[in-house]
Structures are given as structure tokens and as C-alpha cells.
Write a protein that holds these residues in place. Structure first.
Motif, PDB file in Angstrom:
ATOM      1  N   ASP A 110       1.034  -0.855  -0.013  1.00 51.33           N
ATOM      2  CA  ASP A 110       0.200   0.133  -0.236  1.00 51.33           C
ATOM      3  C   ASP A 110       0.597   0.938  -0.240  1.00 51.33           C
ATOM      4  O   ASP A 110       2.208   1.367   0.201  1.00 51.33           O
ATOM      5  CB  ASP A 110      -1.167  -0.037   0.890  1.00 51.33           C
ATOM      6  N   LEU A 111       0.129   2.536  -0.245  1.00 52.22           N
ATOM      7  CA  LEU A 111       1.183   4.045  -0.688  1.00 52.22           C
ATOM      8  C   LEU A 111       1.752   4.160   0.662  1.00 52.22           C
ATOM      9  O   LEU A 111       2.980   4.480   0.713  1.00 52.22           O
ATOM     10  CB  LEU A 111      -0.393   5.057  -0.373  1.00 52.22           C
ATOM     11  N   LEU A 112       1.075   3.758   2.148  1.00 59.09           N
ATOM     12  CA  LEU A 112       1.874   4.318   3.531  1.00 59.09           C
ATOM     13  C   LEU A 112       3.471   3.284   3.649  1.00 59.09           C
ATOM     14  O   LEU A 112       4.454   3.806   3.703  1.00 59.09           O
ATOM     15  CB  LEU A 112       1.037   4.339   4.658  1.00 59.09           C
ATOM     16  N   THR A 113       3.039   2.417   3.406  1.00 56.89           N
ATOM     17  CA  THR A 113       4.255   1.555   3.365  1.00 56.89           C
ATOM     18  C   THR A 113       5.366   1.199   2.132  1.00 56.89           C
ATOM     19  O   THR A 113       6.021   1.808   2.416  1.00 56.89           O
ATOM     20  CB  THR A 113       4.033  -0.396   3.001  1.00 56.89           C
ATOM     21  N   ILE A 114       5.120   1.648   1.404  1.00 57.48           N
ATOM     22  CA  ILE A 114       6.184   2.335   0.415  1.00 57.48           C
ATOM     23  C   ILE A 114       6.931   3.776   0.826  1.00 57.48           C
ATOM     24  O   ILE A 114       8.042   4.214   0.433  1.00 57.48           O
ATOM     25  CB  ILE A 114       5.433   3.144  -0.828  1.00 57.48           C
ATOM     26  N   TYR A 115       5.787   4.465   1.203  1.00 58.70           N
ATOM     27  CA  TYR A 115       6.214   6.100   1.639  1.00 58.70           C
ATOM     28  C   TYR A 115       7.136   5.510   3.138  1.00 58.70           C
ATOM     29  O   TYR A 115       8.317   6.512   2.800  1.00 58.70           O
ATOM     30  CB  TYR A 115       5.054   7.179   1.862  1.00 58.70           C
ATOM     31  N   GLU A 116       7.130   5.216   4.073  1.00 60.66           N
ATOM     32  CA  GLU A 116       7.350   4.754   4.740  1.00 60.66           C
ATOM     33  C   GLU A 116       8.995   4.555   4.603  1.00 60.66           C
ATOM     34  O   GLU A 116      10.121   4.208   4.901  1.00 60.66           O
ATOM     35  CB  GLU A 116       6.710   3.586   5.861  1.00 60.66           C
ATOM     36  N   ALA A 121       5.064  16.290  -6.431  1.00 62.31           N
ATOM     37  CA  ALA A 121       4.529  17.417  -5.263  1.00 62.31           C
ATOM     38  C   ALA A 121       3.986  17.447  -3.988  1.00 62.31           C
ATOM     39  O   ALA A 121       5.031  17.951  -3.379  1.00 62.31           O
ATOM     40  CB  ALA A 121       4.363  19.097  -5.799  1.00 62.31           C
ATOM     41  N   LYS A 122       2.890  17.094  -3.685  1.00 64.63           N
ATOM     42  CA  LYS A 122       3.103  16.522  -2.368  1.00 64.63           C
ATOM     43  C   LYS A 122       3.706  15.720  -2.113  1.00 64.63           C
ATOM     44  O   LYS A 122       4.066  15.987  -0.183  1.00 64.63           O
ATOM     45  CB  LYS A 122       1.669  15.876  -2.440  1.00 64.63           C
ATOM     46  N   LEU A 123       4.418  14.761  -2.515  1.00 63.82           N
ATOM     47  CA  LEU A 123       4.994  13.949  -1.386  1.00 63.82           C
ATOM     48  C   LEU A 123       6.518  14.981  -0.899  1.00 63.82           C
ATOM     49  O   LEU A 123       6.975  14.703   0.254  1.00 63.82           O
ATOM     50  CB  LEU A 123       6.328  13.186  -2.285  1.00 63.82           C
ATOM     51  N   GLY A 124       6.984  16.015  -2.594  1.00 59.53           N
ATOM     52  CA  GLY A 124       8.026  16.424  -1.601  1.00 59.53           C
ATOM     53  C   GLY A 124       8.322  17.539  -0.303  1.00 59.53           C
ATOM     54  O   GLY A 124       9.047  17.673   0.396  1.00 59.53           O
ATOM     55  N   ILE A 125       7.267  17.625  -0.140  1.00 63.10           N
ATOM     56  CA  ILE A 125       6.273  19.129   0.573  1.00 63.10           C
ATOM     57  C   ILE A 125       6.415  18.141   1.663  1.00 63.10           C
ATOM     58  O   ILE A 125       6.892  18.833   3.106  1.00 63.10           O
ATOM     59  CB  ILE A 125       5.678  19.300   0.453  1.00 63.10           C
ATOM     60  N   LEU A 126       6.139  17.254   2.122  1.00 68.42           N
ATOM     61  CA  LEU A 126       5.810  15.921   3.122  1.00 68.42           C
ATOM     62  C   LEU A 126       7.211  15.686   3.332  1.00 68.42           C
ATOM     63  O   LEU A 126       6.971  15.800   4.891  1.00 68.42           O
ATOM     64  CB  LEU A 126       5.096  14.564   2.559  1.00 68.42           C
ATOM     65  N   LEU A 127       8.010  15.048   2.509  1.00 68.68           N
ATOM     66  CA  LEU A 127       9.615  14.706   2.808  1.00 68.68           C
ATOM     67  C   LEU A 127      10.624  15.629   3.532  1.00 68.68           C
ATOM     68  O   LEU A 127      11.272  15.706   4.414  1.00 68.68           O
ATOM     69  CB  LEU A 127      10.165  14.208   1.619  1.00 68.68           C
ATOM     70  N   SER A 128      10.112  17.242   3.023  1.00 72.58           N
ATOM     71  CA  SER A 128      10.569  18.226   3.586  1.00 72.58           C
ATOM     72  C   SER A 128      10.287  18.973   5.285  1.00 72.58           C
ATOM     73  O   SER A 128      10.940  19.009   5.749  1.00 72.58           O
ATOM     74  CB  SER A 128      10.057  19.550   2.693  1.00 72.58           C
TER      75      SER A 128
END
Length: 426
Positions: free
Chosen positions: A2-8, A407-414
Motif C-alpha cells: 500500500d501507499l503508506l508502506t511505500i512512503y515509509e 509535489a505533495k510527497l516532496g513537501i511532506l518529506l521536507s
């Protein structure tokens, strides 16, 4: 998976992700309005391409002099149709936005003329072009003088100062739409139109150029729709749609554009020369995609402002304010915070995600600059990027994202890097 697993796996915590989702819940109406603007601008580009009968034959490469390059000439007609101007110059030989502005200024100013900026100090790289900071081959070296009217404390135009600054030698007025490395507001097309009307009323024969970088397709209108003699920008920003590998454009009156073409190539040659070297498909397709790409970048800017403002950081423009370009400035208060923010943007990049952004000297800037940009096209600021000069108030300038999701992912990682470093608290 799932998305959260990838993001983690990419270093994003569930806490930061959840904070972002909470912010997104209240942005649906604004995002819908952005999509409506993008749809109208998409139709405008499509209509111009159809009216100008763009065909597959217009993608053919030319070399050498580039005589009789129908694809190049057709592309310029498409730009003129979208910007509603008499003519356009769209060339890979224009290396960047600063180069496009330099061509436009040097072509339309003669020794003894004066250039006026009614919006305060221009962007860093243009200061050497003008000669505010001395440089070989500046306008000042060729006898062009410069004057400026500063903005009022609230960021609006000082009309009394502008009127006093316009005189018989004022040949050209330059208006910078975007904030650059300043924390003033960016100007709407409506505001620019009012300023143009005022200046023309004071001196009807004055030429007006608008630096449109970062502003294309943000609104339904462009500065050329409301009286600008020249509208100028870079193809590795909004209008290139992330596909153009180089280039710039100048749209405007036939007189102004002809002079720009003579300055870019040579007197007597003008628009007749300039091979396309096989990159016209990227120019055409990038321009076609640009309204949608700009919409994603706008969503990213609004998301960033709402996320960071809620955490106590000053954002320019503020979270609820209208958008006049794709740039979101966030005052972070320290060099350490700027490094952390930019490292998060870099970590989200598809290219050079492993690199660590550090401040360095950059041509045309008087301060060290930190830049995060893992882009497919070097320096392409329509792609996910963030940068800023290392000087108070330590503001970082976030822009781009070829897709809203990126763009969303970049902001969250910042924000993740900020929280990991103890520089922001959720």
C-alpha cells in the motif's frame, strides 16, 4: 504494497503523512477551481494548435541556418495565438529566462534611453544585466540609465513615485510578475493591467515588458491580454511543461519582437535563421501539457503554505491568499532549517535523490544559494525544486512538480526532515 508502506520505505512517517491528509481535507474547493482554470487554458492551447494546423511534419529537425523551418514558424504562431499577440519568438537559442529578458531589453533600449522598474529592485540575475551591479556588457555600459520606484510597505504600487519617475527619456518599463528572491507579493494579471494602464496614461509611447516567469497559465489571462508590449519567459519553467530541454519565448507587438529577433541572431537575419535541432516535439508537447502541469504545481504551493503556516511559519503568499505564480516562499528562520527543507525536496527527486544540497556560489547572485532539484532537465524549476539565498529571513522558495502527487510527497518529506532535525514540531 500500500501507499503508506511505500512512503515509509522512502523515509516518511505516518505522523507527517497524517498531518498532510488533515490539511488536504479543507482544500477540495480550491483544487477544483485550479482544475477549472487548467481546463480553460488547455482548451486555449488546443485551439491555437488546431487553428494553426499543426501537423506531424512540423516536428522535423533542421540544422545549420534553419532556413524555411516551418515547424519553428508554426510554433511561434501557436504561442502568439495563445498569448494573443502580433508575433512571438520561441527559440532553443534562448538559453534561459534571464537571457530572454536580456534580449528583450537590449533590443528595445538605445543609448540615452532610461529603463524604469516600478516594482522595486529586479531579480538578482537581472541586476547585472541592467548594471545595478556592475558587469561587462551591461545596459549601463551601453549608455542606458536605470531608475526604480519602490513598492509601498504593504507591497502595492507607489503610483505617485512611479509618475514622478517617468520622464522624456523613459523608453521601457519592466514589470516583474513573480517575487523572485524577495518576500513581496507576486502580482496578479489584474494588478499588472492597472499598472500598465497608469504608465501608458502618463507616457503613451512607453514600451512595457512583463517578466512572466512562473506565471504562465496560473490565470485565464496573460499580461499580453491587458496591454503589455512584451511578455517574456523561460521554457524550462511553466510553458515548457517539463519537456522542453532549453529555450525561452518573447510574445508581443510585431515591432518589439522583430527587434528581439535581430538582437538574438543578427540585424537583417532576425527570425529567418535558427535551426530547431530536432527538439520541436518537446516544445510542442510541453506547451500542450503545460496547463495541467502548472495546475499540479499550484496545488503543491497551496498545500505547502497550508501545512507550514499551521506549524507557525510565515508563508508568502499566505495559505488563504490567491495565487499569481507557482512559487511558495516559506520563511524558515535559519540556515539549518533551509538545509533540512531542501534535503527533503532532494530526497523526493527521481534524479539524484541521494545528493545532499549545500549552499554554494552561483553566477548572478551576491549571496550563496542552496538548491534542491533532482530534475530531468537541469535547472528546470517547473519540476519539483526548492532554493533560496542564504541570508535573512532565510526563506526557501518552493516550486514545481510535474504532477501534484510528486509535489505533495516532496513537501511532506521536507517537513519530515524538519521534524527529524528538531526544526519543526507537529
Amino acid at each position: 504494497m500500500d501507499l503508506l508502506t511505500i512512503y515509509e520505505q522512502m523515509g516518511l512517517s505516518r505522523e507527517v503523512y497524517s498531518r498532510g491528509e488533515a490539511v488536504l481535507e479543507r482544500l477540495a474547493d480550491r483544487f477544483r477551481a485550479i482544475d477549472q482554470t487548467a481546463e480553460a487554458n488547455q482548451a486555449k492551447v488546443l485551439l491555437s494548435m488546431q487553428k494553426n494546423r499543426v501537423g506531424a511534419n512540423h516536428f522535423a529537425a533542421t540544422t545549420g541556418y534553419g532556413y524555411d523551418d516551418d515547424g519553428r514558424e508554426r510554433l511561434e504562431k501557436v504561442y502568439a495565438g495563445v498569448f494573443h499577440t502580433e508575433a512571438a519568438l520561441v527559440r532553443p537559442q534562448i538559453t534561459c529566462g534571464t537571457h530572454a529578458l536580456t534580449v528583450a531589453l537590449s533590443a528595445n533600449l538605445l543609448p540615452g534611453d532610461e529603463l524604469l522598474s516600478p516594482v522595486g529592485l529586479p531579480y538578482d540575475t537581472l541586476q547585472e544585466v541592467i548594471g545595478i551591479r556592475p558587469s561587462p556588457c551591461s545596459l549601463a555600459e551601453y549608455g542606458v540609465t536605470y531608475r526604480q520606484a519602490d513598492l509601498l510597505p504593504d507591497g502595492t504600487f507607489d503610483y505617485a513615485a512611479i509618475r514622478a519617475a517617468i520622464h522624456e527619456k523613459t523608453r521601457l518599463i519592466t514589470i516583474q510578475r513573480s517575487k523572485g528572491y524577495a518576500t513581496r507579493p507576486s502580482f496578479s494579471v489584474r494588478q499588472i493591467g492597472e499598472l500598465i494602464a497608469f504608465c501608458k496614461a502618463v507616457k503613451p509611447d512607453v514600451k512595457i515588458m512583463v517578466d512572466n516567469c512562473y506565471g504562465e497559465f496560473v490565470d485565464l489571462l496573460e499580461p499580453s491580454d491587458i496591454g503589455a508590449d512584451m511578455t517574456v519567459g523561460s521554457l524550462i519553467k511553466n510553458p515548457g511543461g517539463g519537456l522542453a530541454p532549453i529555450g525561452g519565448y518573447i510574445c508581443g507587438t510585431r515591432e518589439c519582437v522583430d527587434r528581439c529577433a535581430y538582437r538574438l541572431s543578427a540585424p537583417g537575419l532576425g527570425q529567418e535563421v535558427g535551426a530547431n535541432l530536432g527538439i520541436l516535439p518537446a516544445f510542442y508537447q510541453g506547451f500542450f501539457l503545460a496547463p495541467t502541469v502548472v495546475a499540479g504545481a499550484l496545488k503543491g504551493a497551496i498545500f505547502a503554505a497550508n501545512l507550514y503556516e499551521e506549524l507557525g511559519f510565515r508563508c508568502i503568499p499566505a495559505a488563504a491568499e490567491p495565487r499569481n505564480d507557482i512559487i511558495q516562499a516559506v520563511e524558515l528562520g535559519s540556515e539549518a532549517a533551509m538545509r533540512a527543507f531542501c534535503s527533503g525536496i532532494q530526497a523526493a527527486a527521481p534524479v539524484d535523490s541521494f545528493a545532499a544540497p549545500v549552499p554554494g556560489d552561483m553566477p548572478g547572485y551576491d549571496s550563496q544559494v542552496i538548491m534542491a532539484a533532482g530534475t530531468f532537465v537541469q535547472g528546470s524549476s517547473i519540476e519539483l525544486s526548492a532554493d533560496g539565498p542564504i541570508r535573512p529571513p532565510y526563506a526557501v522558495y518552493f516550486q514545481g512538480g510535474l504532477t501534484w502527487q510528486h509535489a505533495k510527497l516532496g513537501i511532506l518529506l521536507s517537513l519530515q526532515k524538519m521534524t527529524d532535525g528538531g526544526l519543526a514540531a507537529l
